[in-house]
Motif scaffolding. Structure first.
Motif, short mmCIF file in Angstrom:
data_model
loop_
_atom_site.label_atom_id
_atom_site.label_comp_id
_atom_site.label_asym_id
_atom_site.label_seq_id
_atom_site.Cartn_x
_atom_site.Cartn_y
_atom_site.Cartn_z
N LEU A 80 -6.00 -5.37 10.84
CA LEU A 80 -7.45 -5.20 10.80
C LEU A 80 -7.86 -3.88 10.16
N LEU A 81 -7.14 -2.80 10.49
CA LEU A 81 -7.46 -1.51 9.88
C LEU A 81 -7.21 -1.53 8.38
N HIS A 82 -6.09 -2.11 7.98
CA HIS A 82 -5.76 -2.17 6.56
C HIS A 82 -6.79 -2.99 5.79
N MET A 83 -7.19 -4.14 6.34
CA MET A 83 -8.18 -4.97 5.66
C MET A 83 -9.51 -4.25 5.51
N ALA A 84 -9.92 -3.51 6.55
CA ALA A 84 -11.19 -2.79 6.49
C ALA A 84 -11.15 -1.70 5.41
N LEU A 85 -10.05 -0.96 5.35
CA LEU A 85 -9.94 0.12 4.36
C LEU A 85 -9.83 -0.44 2.94
N GLN A 87 -11.07 -3.29 1.96
CA GLN A 87 -12.40 -3.82 1.65
C GLN A 87 -13.28 -2.73 1.07
N ALA A 88 -13.28 -1.56 1.69
CA ALA A 88 -14.10 -0.44 1.21
C ALA A 88 -13.62 0.02 -0.17
N THR A 91 -14.43 -2.64 -2.96
CA THR A 91 -15.87 -2.68 -3.20
C THR A 91 -16.28 -1.52 -4.10
N PHE A 116 -13.15 -8.79 -0.42
CA PHE A 116 -12.54 -9.46 0.72
C PHE A 116 -11.35 -10.32 0.28
N THR A 119 -8.14 -8.32 -0.16
CA THR A 119 -7.52 -7.63 0.98
C THR A 119 -6.26 -8.35 1.48
N GLN A 151 -4.07 -12.37 8.65
CA GLN A 151 -4.89 -12.42 7.43
C GLN A 151 -5.30 -13.85 7.09
#
Length: 520
Positions: A80-85, A87-88, A91, A116, A119, A151
């Motif tokens: 979850l942390l990796h996907m959030a970072l 994503q940013a 983008t 998304f 990721t 994922q």
């Protein structure tokens, strides 16, 4: 109908890629892009093969799935942390690309969707590479697959949302699948071991996917869940082995269709190549996150290296979003090229991961957490080691332990069998024999014999080479199944026991002993 010709060209591409020391799937991708230049389009057979391949892939992942593994913080927390970072990051990259090349300017919602899609890491790529290296049972493979499953679940939730549908009320009846686990397992046992058993597995995978589609849930998720319900049984392991070749065959169609989708426009082509290179940032972020969540540095490095790519689910996300008119459909070809580029760049890095760890061992250990769960097992007083405590390894251990007792040590990764070995008074430690850190406390000069009974020949070769590099001068014997594997070992000075060729001699010895026994 050109599909058979396309598959033949893919075979040639796979053989060439393997000859160059690269995964065969890169040859399939290259064949797809080459065929696109000849204006050859894939027919329905190829697309059907691709769809079946992805379904079987998720079903076989389910068969090997340990739900308890997904609940560990190092799995879901890292994911979850990796996907959030990521994503940013993506983008921001898409926004910068839009400023530099106005033709690629996107709305914020479009940037978020494409970011998304980027990721995810590729389940297909990871499984293929791990299988070719014989590392499917390793800790780093289990961690990587756990991350990929989470994922994939996130992707499935997104796909359900984009379709604007919710599961039908009838989906509640799917809860009845759990009590059906026991009778289905018994039917699997009655199906034997041949073609009927394999057909049973195909029906479970494809039928399970169709059942979930009927109640408004993504079929691929259904295949994963059906496989997970059967995981943990002996028949599930056999079914996994039987279906692997079918899965690999059908996935050829998937990789071909990526290349056959063709090239994006010029500006999008440049961006796709840039995005492909940026996939290398993924392992650079995965590694510190994993060690932060108390993963051993070696496991973190090997898991991270194989996750440095983009996913086939990214294509699916973009395609579905395009159907919903949320983004332009031309982005599918750009994402295809970014995926292909990430595969090409990820392959050599993953191939050298073991070497990188050994060469810069002290550097990686700086990231080791004080609470790392992989402790050093007791190996004192050991003269004989059996690596791999499956049926063959356990049988060898029991026979040798009758004469050498506690001087024999079994090594295996299967923590679920720890209690069974302890009950039978076997001295077995849970460790990864391919991990150089495991061998640090072992007094190799006191070890006289190492028996290799690991799952795959490649894994046996990896451990044998590691022992040689560490200066081990004792005897090494390995179980093989094919004559070319025996030649491979003997060429390097190791002893090989051909399980199939020499089983007849063992059977003859057993029969001779029966003849000498007193009649009943």
């Amino acid at each position: 109908m050109l599909d058979p010709l396309i598959i033949l060209i893919a075979l040639a591409g796979g053989l060439l890629s393997r000859a160059l020391g690269l995964p065969a799937l890169l040859g399939y991708l290259a064949a797809g892009f080459l065929l696109h230049e000849t204006n050859i389009d894939a027919g329905p057979m190829l697309h059907n093969l691709a769809n079946i391949g992805v379904t079987l892939l998720l079903f076989t992942i389910g068969l090997k799935l340990a739900p308890a593994e997904l609940l560990k913080t190092r799995v879901w927390g890292t994911t979850l942390l990796h996907m959030a970072l990521m994503q940013a990051l993506f983008t921001a990259v898409l926004w910068i690309a839009g400023v530099a090349m106005p033709g690629l300017a996107l709305e914020i919602s479009e940037m978020l969707i494409i970011a998304f899609a980027l990721t995810f890491s590729s389940t297909v790529f990871v499984i293929q590479v791990m299988q070719e290296k014989g590392e499917m049972s390793s800790r780093h493979a289990n961690l990587a697959i756990g991350i990929l499953v989470i994922q994939d679940l996130a992707a499935v939730l997104f796909l359900s949302a984009t379709k604007g549908t919710v599961p039908h009320i009838e989906a509640l009846f799917l809860l009845l699948l759990w009590p059906l686990r026991v009778p289905v397992t018994r039917l699997m046992e009655r199906a034997g071991h041949g073609e009927l058993f394999t057909m049973f597995g195909l029906c479970l995978a494809l039928g399970g996917a169709a059942l979930f589609e009927l109640v408004g849930i993504k079929g691929d998720l259904g295949a994963l869940i059906i496989g997970a319900l059967l995981a943990g049984t002996q028949k599930s392991k056999e079914l996994y082995r039987n279906l692997m070749n079918f899965k690999d065959l059908f996935l050829v169609g998937f990789f071909l269709t990526i290349g056959l989708d063709g090239w994006p426009a010029e500006e999008a082509l440049i961006l796709a190549l840039v995005l492909g290179v940026l996939a290398l940032i993924k392992p650079l972020l995965y590694f510190p996150l994993m060690t932060w969540f108390h993963t051993a540095p070696r496991t973190a490095l090997l898991s991270s290296s194989v996750l440095g790519n983009y996913s086939e689910f990214g294509l699916v996300v973009v395609a579905v979003a395009a159907q919903a008119s949320w983004i332009d459909s031309e982005w599918a070809s750009a994402i295809s090229l970014a995926i292909a580029t990430s595969f090409v760049l990820s392959s050599p890095i993953n191939k050298r991961a073991h070497t990188l760890y050994r060469r810069y061992h002290d550097f990686w250990l700086r990231f080791e957490s004080e609470k790392v769960s992989e402790s050093r097992p007791d190996t004192s007083g050991v003269r004989i080691m059996v690596l791999g405590m499956g049926n063959i390894g356990t049988g060898a251990y029991d026979a040798i332990a009758e004469h050498h007792g506690r001087e024999v040590l079994g090594v295996d990764l299967n923590e679920r069998k720890r209690e069974e070995h302890a009950r039978k008074h076997r001295r077995v430690v849970i460790a990864d024999a391919s991990d150089p850190d495991f061998w640090i406390p072992v007094q190799l000069d006191e070890v006289e014999l190492v028996l290799l009974a690991l799952t795959h020949h490649q894994e046996n070769m990896l451990v044998a080479s590691l022992l040689t590099d560490l200066g081990y001068t004792g005897r090494i014997a390995a179980v093989v199944r094919f004559s070319e594997e025996a030649r491979d070992l003997e060429k390097r000075g190791f002893s090989a026991f051909n399980l199939y060729a020499q089983a007849g001699a063992g059977f003859a010895d057993h029969a001779a002993a029966q003849l000498q026994a007193e009649p009943r």
